[in-house]
Motif scaffolding. Sequence first.
Motif, PDB file in Angstrom:
ATOM      1  N   PRO A 184      -0.957  -2.429   6.116  1.00  0.00           N
ATOM      2  CA  PRO A 184      -1.295  -1.304   5.231  1.00  0.00           C
ATOM      3  C   PRO A 184      -0.105  -0.766   4.447  1.00  0.00           C
ATOM      4  CG  PRO A 184      -2.348  -1.044   7.363  1.00  0.00           C
ATOM      5  CD  PRO A 184      -1.420  -2.203   7.500  1.00  0.00           C
ATOM      6  N   ALA A 185       1.030  -0.548   5.109  1.00  0.00           N
ATOM      7  CA  ALA A 185       2.196   0.018   4.419  1.00  0.00           C
ATOM      8  C   ALA A 185       2.697  -0.924   3.324  1.00  0.00           C
ATOM      9  CB  ALA A 185       3.306   0.297   5.427  1.00  0.00           C
ATOM     10  N   THR A 186       2.759  -2.207   3.627  1.00  0.00           N
ATOM     11  CA  THR A 186       3.204  -3.183   2.627  1.00  0.00           C
ATOM     12  C   THR A 186       2.235  -3.246   1.456  1.00  0.00           C
ATOM     13  OG1 THR A 186       4.247  -4.488   4.378  1.00  0.00           O
ATOM     14  CG2 THR A 186       3.859  -5.588   2.279  1.00  0.00           C
ATOM     15  N   TYR A 187       0.945  -3.193   1.749  1.00  0.00           N
ATOM     16  CA  TYR A 187      -0.074  -3.239   0.694  1.00  0.00           C
ATOM     17  C   TYR A 187       0.094  -2.058  -0.265  1.00  0.00           C
ATOM     18  CZ  TYR A 187      -4.650  -3.989  -1.459  1.00  0.00           C
ATOM     19  OH  TYR A 187      -5.674  -4.229  -2.358  1.00  0.00           O
ATOM     20  N   ILE A 188       0.250  -0.856   0.297  1.00  0.00           N
ATOM     21  CA  ILE A 188       0.398   0.339  -0.546  1.00  0.00           C
ATOM     22  C   ILE A 188       1.686   0.264  -1.366  1.00  0.00           C
ATOM     23  CG2 ILE A 188       0.720   2.841  -0.504  1.00  0.00           C
ATOM     24  CD1 ILE A 188      -1.080   2.897   1.973  1.00  0.00           C
ATOM     25  N   ARG A 189       2.772  -0.168  -0.748  1.00  0.00           N
ATOM     26  CA  ARG A 189       4.045  -0.247  -1.468  1.00  0.00           C
ATOM     27  C   ARG A 189       3.954  -1.247  -2.616  1.00  0.00           C
ATOM     28  NH1 ARG A 189       6.918  -1.192   2.517  1.00  0.00           N
ATOM     29  NH2 ARG A 189       7.168  -3.456   2.345  1.00  0.00           N
ATOM     30  N   ASN A 190       3.354  -2.397  -2.381  1.00  0.00           N
ATOM     31  CA  ASN A 190       3.215  -3.398  -3.447  1.00  0.00           C
ATOM     32  C   ASN A 190       2.337  -2.889  -4.583  1.00  0.00           C
ATOM     33  OD1 ASN A 190       4.797  -5.246  -2.075  1.00  0.00           O
ATOM     34  ND2 ASN A 190       3.063  -6.292  -1.127  1.00  0.00           N
ATOM     35  N   THR A 191       1.312  -2.136  -4.232  1.00  0.00           N
ATOM     36  CA  THR A 191       0.430  -1.579  -5.258  1.00  0.00           C
ATOM     37  C   THR A 191       1.170  -0.572  -6.131  1.00  0.00           C
ATOM     38  OG1 THR A 191      -1.533  -1.871  -3.872  1.00  0.00           O
ATOM     39  CG2 THR A 191      -1.677  -0.269  -5.660  1.00  0.00           C
ATOM     40  N   VAL A 192       1.869   0.363  -5.496  1.00  0.00           N
ATOM     41  CA  VAL A 192       2.570   1.418  -6.238  1.00  0.00           C
ATOM     42  C   VAL A 192       3.710   0.848  -7.073  1.00  0.00           C
ATOM     43  CG1 VAL A 192       3.966   3.501  -5.994  1.00  0.00           C
ATOM     44  CG2 VAL A 192       1.937   3.183  -4.560  1.00  0.00           C
ATOM     45  N   ASP A 193       4.453  -0.086  -6.509  1.00  0.00           N
ATOM     46  CA  ASP A 193       5.602  -0.645  -7.224  1.00  0.00           C
ATOM     47  C   ASP A 193       5.188  -1.495  -8.415  1.00  0.00           C
ATOM     48  OD1 ASP A 193       7.249   0.574  -5.418  1.00  0.00           O
ATOM     49  OD2 ASP A 193       7.613  -1.220  -4.205  1.00  0.00           O
ATOM     50  N   PHE A 194       4.016  -2.096  -8.361  1.00  0.00           N
ATOM     51  CA  PHE A 194       3.614  -3.026  -9.415  1.00  0.00           C
ATOM     52  C   PHE A 194       3.026  -2.315 -10.625  1.00  0.00           C
ATOM     53  CE2 PHE A 194       0.818  -6.223 -11.373  1.00  0.00           C
ATOM     54  CZ  PHE A 194       1.730  -7.261 -11.541  1.00  0.00           C
ATOM     55  N   LEU A 195       2.289  -1.214 -10.412  1.00  0.00           N
ATOM     56  CA  LEU A 195       1.660  -0.511 -11.525  1.00  0.00           C
ATOM     57  C   LEU A 195       2.706   0.178 -12.396  1.00  0.00           C
ATOM     58  CD1 LEU A 195      -1.499   1.145  -9.934  1.00  0.00           C
ATOM     59  CD2 LEU A 195      -1.444  -0.709 -11.591  1.00  0.00           C
ATOM     60  N   GLN A 196       2.483   0.157 -13.705  1.00  0.00           N
ATOM     61  CA  GLN A 196       3.364   0.818 -14.661  1.00  0.00           C
ATOM     62  C   GLN A 196       2.602   1.941 -15.360  1.00  0.00           C
ATOM     63  OE1 GLN A 196       4.797  -2.252 -17.276  1.00  0.00           O
ATOM     64  NE2 GLN A 196       6.029  -3.246 -15.689  1.00  0.00           N
ATOM     65  N   ILE A 197       3.359   2.834 -15.965  1.00  0.00           N
ATOM     66  CA  ILE A 197       2.744   3.982 -16.627  1.00  0.00           C
ATOM     67  C   ILE A 197       1.836   3.543 -17.763  1.00  0.00           C
ATOM     68  CG2 ILE A 197       4.697   4.299 -18.182  1.00  0.00           C
ATOM     69  CD1 ILE A 197       2.483   7.056 -16.609  1.00  0.00           C
ATOM     70  N   ASN A 198       2.197   2.447 -18.434  1.00  0.00           N
ATOM     71  CA  ASN A 198       1.370   1.947 -19.534  1.00  0.00           C
ATOM     72  C   ASN A 198      -0.005   1.511 -19.043  1.00  0.00           C
ATOM     73  OD1 ASN A 198       1.047   1.239 -22.338  1.00  0.00           O
ATOM     74  ND2 ASN A 198       1.201  -0.902 -21.730  1.00  0.00           N
ATOM     75  N   ASP A 199      -0.079   0.989 -17.823  1.00  0.00           N
ATOM     76  CA  ASP A 199      -1.369   0.588 -17.257  1.00  0.00           C
ATOM     77  C   ASP A 199      -2.278   1.804 -17.081  1.00  0.00           C
ATOM     78  OD1 ASP A 199      -0.367  -2.022 -17.053  1.00  0.00           O
ATOM     79  OD2 ASP A 199       0.439  -1.630 -15.051  1.00  0.00           O
ATOM     80  N   VAL A 200      -1.716   2.881 -16.549  1.00  0.00           N
ATOM     81  CA  VAL A 200      -2.504   4.096 -16.320  1.00  0.00           C
ATOM     82  C   VAL A 200      -2.920   4.737 -17.641  1.00  0.00           C
ATOM     83  CG1 VAL A 200      -2.497   6.378 -15.249  1.00  0.00           C
ATOM     84  CG2 VAL A 200      -1.329   4.462 -14.119  1.00  0.00           C
ATOM     85  N   VAL A 201      -1.991   4.793 -18.598  1.00  0.00           N
ATOM     86  CA  VAL A 201      -2.305   5.395 -19.901  1.00  0.00           C
ATOM     87  C   VAL A 201      -3.419   4.623 -20.601  1.00  0.00           C
ATOM     88  CG1 VAL A 201      -1.388   5.835 -22.216  1.00  0.00           C
ATOM     89  CG2 VAL A 201      -0.026   6.424 -20.206  1.00  0.00           C
ATOM     90  N   SER A 202      -3.324   3.300 -20.573  1.00  0.00           N
ATOM     91  CA  SER A 202      -4.367   2.488 -21.215  1.00  0.00           C
ATOM     92  C   SER A 202      -5.721   2.730 -20.567  1.00  0.00           C
ATOM     93  CB  SER A 202      -4.000   1.000 -21.139  1.00  0.00           C
ATOM     94  OG  SER A 202      -4.101   0.514 -19.815  1.00  0.00           O
ATOM     95  N   SER A 203      -5.749   2.888 -19.249  1.00  0.00           N
ATOM     96  CA  SER A 203      -7.002   3.135 -18.541  1.00  0.00           C
ATOM     97  C   SER A 203      -7.626   4.461 -18.965  1.00  0.00           C
ATOM     98  CB  SER A 203      -6.750   3.120 -17.027  1.00  0.00           C
ATOM     99  OG  SER A 203      -7.955   3.223 -16.311  1.00  0.00           O
ATOM    100  N   LEU A 204      -6.814   5.500 -19.072  1.00  0.00           N
ATOM    101  CA  LEU A 204      -7.340   6.817 -19.439  1.00  0.00           C
ATOM    102  C   LEU A 204      -7.757   6.866 -20.906  1.00  0.00           C
ATOM    103  CD1 LEU A 204      -4.827   9.121 -17.525  1.00  0.00           C
ATOM    104  CD2 LEU A 204      -7.060   8.271 -16.780  1.00  0.00           C
ATOM    105  N   VAL A 205      -7.002   6.207 -21.777  1.00  0.00           N
ATOM    106  CA  VAL A 205      -7.381   6.150 -23.191  1.00  0.00           C
ATOM    107  C   VAL A 205      -8.706   5.418 -23.352  1.00  0.00           C
ATOM    108  CG1 VAL A 205      -6.761   5.200 -25.447  1.00  0.00           C
ATOM    109  CG2 VAL A 205      -5.032   6.355 -24.069  1.00  0.00           C
TER     110      VAL A 205
END
Length: 261
Positions: A184-205
């Motif tokens: 679980p800890a490794t999964y969460i860390r890999n998820t958080v480290d891989f996502l970039q702000i541009n990914d989140v912005v594109s999703s909300l737009v």
Amino acid sequence: MNLILAPLNAIGRSMIALFTSFGEVLLFVWGALSHIFRPPFYGREFLSALFNIGWLSLPVVGMTAIFTGGALALQIYDGSSRFSVESVVPQIVAIGMVRELGPVLVGLMVAARVTSSIAAEIATMKVTEQIDALVTLSTHPMKYLVAPRVMAAILVVPALVGIGDIIGIYGGFLVSTETLGFNPATYIRNTVDFLQINDVVSSLVKGAVFGGIAAVMGCYAGMHSGRGAQGVGRATKSSVQAAAVMILAANFILTSLFFAS
């Protein structure tokens, strides 16, 4: 000669009708957006639309997202195991949900639930001459019926997309940790480290654009519906079809703008 010209005439008429409808929708969008920023403002209608589009859509959005995230994790694990790169599951689930599946699925669910509801409601008001009654009371139908719904959808669907992204990633997390043996800890860390702000912005737009499309097409179909029960039914059906196609087309355009190399 007639055998050659008849198909060409049919194609020409279809193209003219298509571009005419497209122009009418653009003018409708312009009218809706112009009324959003001009008084008077109908706060009760806006809050009602906010509740109906946002809060009441949460169950279907949550169920869709969590099952999609879980299925995505299984599919990625099966595919990556053929190349012995199972460790990429957290990263691909995250980017798949945030960039693509989250916004598109939420947009389509909103189109299925909200667009049809808006179209049926406004079309029924037109059939029963309630819209004519608004005009006699000096209330602009675009201002009272369309602008609050469009503004509410543009504001609340990005929040639904964000929630759907989180739930979808959590669904992948549950399947990966409980079934596939990920830490679980490794999964969460890999998820958080891989996502970039541009990914989140594109999703909300994308969420804001898809919400606007869903509301506009519902309002447009309702305002232009035919008479009688058949007119209401046709307006409801055509609004969902048009909204779904436009959401998928807009998704391609926005993905090209955000992520084209």
